[in-house]
Structure formats: C-alpha cells, structure tokens
Scaffold this motif. Structure first.
Motif, PDB file in Angstrom:
ATOM      1  N   TYR A 136       3.425  27.526  26.999  1.00  0.00           N
ATOM      2  CA  TYR A 136       3.565  26.284  26.240  1.00  0.00           C
ATOM      3  C   TYR A 136       3.701  25.093  27.185  1.00  0.00           C
ATOM      4  CZ  TYR A 136       5.756  22.446  23.794  1.00  0.00           C
ATOM      5  OH  TYR A 136       6.060  21.191  23.342  1.00  0.00           O
ATOM      6  N   ARG A 137       4.513  25.249  28.208  1.00  0.00           N
ATOM      7  CA  ARG A 137       4.732  24.143  29.144  1.00  0.00           C
ATOM      8  C   ARG A 137       3.470  23.794  29.933  1.00  0.00           C
ATOM      9  NH1 ARG A 137       9.330  24.960  32.796  1.00  0.00           N
ATOM     10  NH2 ARG A 137       9.335  22.710  32.936  1.00  0.00           N
ATOM     11  N   LYS A 138       2.492  24.694  29.961  1.00  0.00           N
ATOM     12  CA  LYS A 138       1.205  24.430  30.613  1.00  0.00           C
ATOM     13  C   LYS A 138       0.140  23.982  29.615  1.00  0.00           C
ATOM     14  CE  LYS A 138       2.116  27.957  34.077  1.00  0.00           C
ATOM     15  NZ  LYS A 138       1.812  29.338  34.491  1.00  0.00           N
ATOM     16  N   SER A 139       0.489  23.940  28.335  1.00  0.00           N
ATOM     17  CA  SER A 139      -0.486  23.637  27.283  1.00  0.00           C
ATOM     18  C   SER A 139      -0.844  22.155  27.239  1.00  0.00           C
ATOM     19  CB  SER A 139       0.048  24.069  25.918  1.00  0.00           C
ATOM     20  OG  SER A 139       1.071  23.188  25.475  1.00  0.00           O
ATOM     21  N   SER A 140      -1.988  21.865  26.637  1.00  0.00           N
ATOM     22  CA  SER A 140      -2.399  20.475  26.464  1.00  0.00           C
ATOM     23  C   SER A 140      -1.438  19.741  25.535  1.00  0.00           C
ATOM     24  CB  SER A 140      -3.835  20.395  25.944  1.00  0.00           C
ATOM     25  OG  SER A 140      -3.951  21.064  24.706  1.00  0.00           O
ATOM     26  N   LEU A 141      -0.865  20.433  24.551  1.00  0.00           N
ATOM     27  CA  LEU A 141       0.110  19.811  23.653  1.00  0.00           C
ATOM     28  C   LEU A 141       1.315  19.312  24.443  1.00  0.00           C
ATOM     29  CD1 LEU A 141       1.173  19.063  20.826  1.00  0.00           C
ATOM     30  CD2 LEU A 141       2.098  21.390  20.679  1.00  0.00           C
ATOM     31  N   PHE A 142       1.887  20.169  25.276  1.00  0.00           N
ATOM     32  CA  PHE A 142       3.051  19.772  26.073  1.00  0.00           C
ATOM     33  C   PHE A 142       2.699  18.629  27.013  1.00  0.00           C
ATOM     34  CE2 PHE A 142       5.922  19.988  29.691  1.00  0.00           C
ATOM     35  CZ  PHE A 142       7.155  20.049  29.070  1.00  0.00           C
ATOM     36  N   LYS A 143       1.517  18.697  27.626  1.00  0.00           N
ATOM     37  CA  LYS A 143       1.100  17.654  28.570  1.00  0.00           C
ATOM     38  C   LYS A 143       0.884  16.315  27.879  1.00  0.00           C
ATOM     39  CE  LYS A 143      -0.751  20.880  31.893  1.00  0.00           C
ATOM     40  NZ  LYS A 143      -1.929  21.487  32.479  1.00  0.00           N
ATOM     41  N   GLN A 144       0.700  16.330  26.581  1.00  0.00           N
ATOM     42  CA  GLN A 144       0.583  15.105  25.807  1.00  0.00           C
ATOM     43  C   GLN A 144       1.967  14.620  25.348  1.00  0.00           C
ATOM     44  OE1 GLN A 144      -1.525  15.712  22.139  1.00  0.00           O
ATOM     45  NE2 GLN A 144      -1.262  13.616  21.471  1.00  0.00           N
ATOM     46  N   VAL A 145       2.783  15.543  24.852  1.00  0.00           N
ATOM     47  CA  VAL A 145       4.056  15.191  24.228  1.00  0.00           C
ATOM     48  C   VAL A 145       5.139  14.833  25.243  1.00  0.00           C
ATOM     49  CG1 VAL A 145       5.967  16.158  22.873  1.00  0.00           C
ATOM     50  CG2 VAL A 145       3.605  16.520  22.146  1.00  0.00           C
ATOM     51  N   TRP A 146       5.267  15.602  26.311  1.00  0.00           N
ATOM     52  CA  TRP A 146       6.385  15.398  27.224  1.00  0.00           C
ATOM     53  C   TRP A 146       6.347  14.029  27.916  1.00  0.00           C
ATOM     54  CZ3 TRP A 146      11.073  16.602  27.225  1.00  0.00           C
ATOM     55  CH2 TRP A 146      11.871  16.487  28.358  1.00  0.00           C
ATOM     56  N   PRO A 147       5.206  13.572  28.453  1.00  0.00           N
ATOM     57  CA  PRO A 147       5.202  12.234  29.064  1.00  0.00           C
ATOM     58  C   PRO A 147       5.545  11.125  28.066  1.00  0.00           C
ATOM     59  CG  PRO A 147       3.297  13.471  29.789  1.00  0.00           C
ATOM     60  CD  PRO A 147       3.946  14.264  28.687  1.00  0.00           C
ATOM     61  N   ALA A 148       5.081  11.249  26.836  1.00  0.00           N
ATOM     62  CA  ALA A 148       5.400  10.250  25.806  1.00  0.00           C
ATOM     63  C   ALA A 148       6.886  10.272  25.492  1.00  0.00           C
ATOM     64  CB  ALA A 148       4.571  10.508  24.550  1.00  0.00           C
ATOM     65  N   THR A 149       7.471  11.463  25.469  1.00  0.00           N
ATOM     66  CA  THR A 149       8.900  11.591  25.204  1.00  0.00           C
ATOM     67  C   THR A 149       9.710  11.027  26.376  1.00  0.00           C
ATOM     68  OG1 THR A 149       8.472  13.570  23.894  1.00  0.00           O
ATOM     69  CG2 THR A 149      10.739  13.218  24.604  1.00  0.00           C
ATOM     70  N   LYS A 150       9.356  11.397  27.576  1.00  0.00           N
ATOM     71  CA  LYS A 150      10.088  10.937  28.766  1.00  0.00           C
ATOM     72  C   LYS A 150      10.105   9.418  28.874  1.00  0.00           C
ATOM     73  CE  LYS A 150       8.744  12.731  32.597  1.00  0.00           C
ATOM     74  NZ  LYS A 150       8.246  13.464  33.771  1.00  0.00           N
ATOM     75  N   ALA A 151       9.058   8.767  28.408  1.00  0.00           N
ATOM     76  CA  ALA A 151       8.982   7.305  28.497  1.00  0.00           C
ATOM     77  C   ALA A 151      10.044   6.624  27.636  1.00  0.00           C
ATOM     78  CB  ALA A 151       7.591   6.837  28.083  1.00  0.00           C
ATOM     79  N   MET A 152      10.644   7.364  26.702  1.00  0.00           N
ATOM     80  CA  MET A 152      11.647   6.788  25.807  1.00  0.00           C
ATOM     81  C   MET A 152      13.089   7.029  26.272  1.00  0.00           C
ATOM     82  SD  MET A 152      10.051   7.604  22.070  1.00  0.00           S
ATOM     83  CE  MET A 152       8.794   8.863  22.253  1.00  0.00           C
TER      84      MET A 152
END
Length: 98
Positions: free
Chosen positions: A65-81
C-alpha cells in the motif's frame, strides 16, 4: 496482523480540508489488498489532532500500500496540511475483546 497507527496534527484551517479528503479516499484505502479495517479518530481535547488506525493482513500488504499510486497521491497532500511532524508506528495485534 499488523495495526498501523498514524498520529497527525493539522493546521486549524486545514482540518475541514483533511476531513473532506479522508471522506473521499477512505473506501479506496479500505479496498487495498490486505486492508481489513480503517478508522479515523479525532483528539478529545485537541480538535486538530487525528489518528488513523488501519489493520493489515501482513507487513507486506502494508508495504505494498505504501508503494501504491494511491498512497503516493494521498500522503503528500496530507503532509502539506500538517503543522507538526506526524508519528507512525506498526504494532502486532495480540488480543481482542469479544
């Protein structure tokens, strides 16, 4: 079973944005191979503090999951907040109440 616990503290003005994003993506996370449970909790005394609890059948499933395209999309957007550094840990579930 692996339980992944992520503690996140958001800027006050980003909380509504995070909640909207989480609502939009939660089902996509829940259907990831090996994910059997996902919940979001909010701090009782700090409404900017959130925790995700997710259950994974194996460490390999969590890693995938942590290598998935979903995680690579969601985590940077989350971290920015964030307004504080997040904390994440994985634990083994060894006991449940009936």
């Amino acid at each position: 079973m692996i339980v992944r616990i992520v503690k996140m503290h958001f800027a006050a003005n980003k909380v509504p944005e995070f909640l909207k994003m989480f609502d939009e993506i939660k089902e996509s996370i829940r259907v990831q191979p090996g994910c059997t449970f996902l919940e979001l909790y909010q701090g009782e005394h700090d409404p900017q503090m959130f925790y995700t609890y997710s259950y994974w059948s194996s460490a390999a499933d969590l890693d995938n999951y942590r290598k998935s395209s979903l995680f690579k999309q969601v985590w940077p957007a989350t971290k920015a907040m964030f307004d504080q550094k997040p904390e994440a840990t994985s634990v083994h579930k060894i006991h449940s109440l009936p």
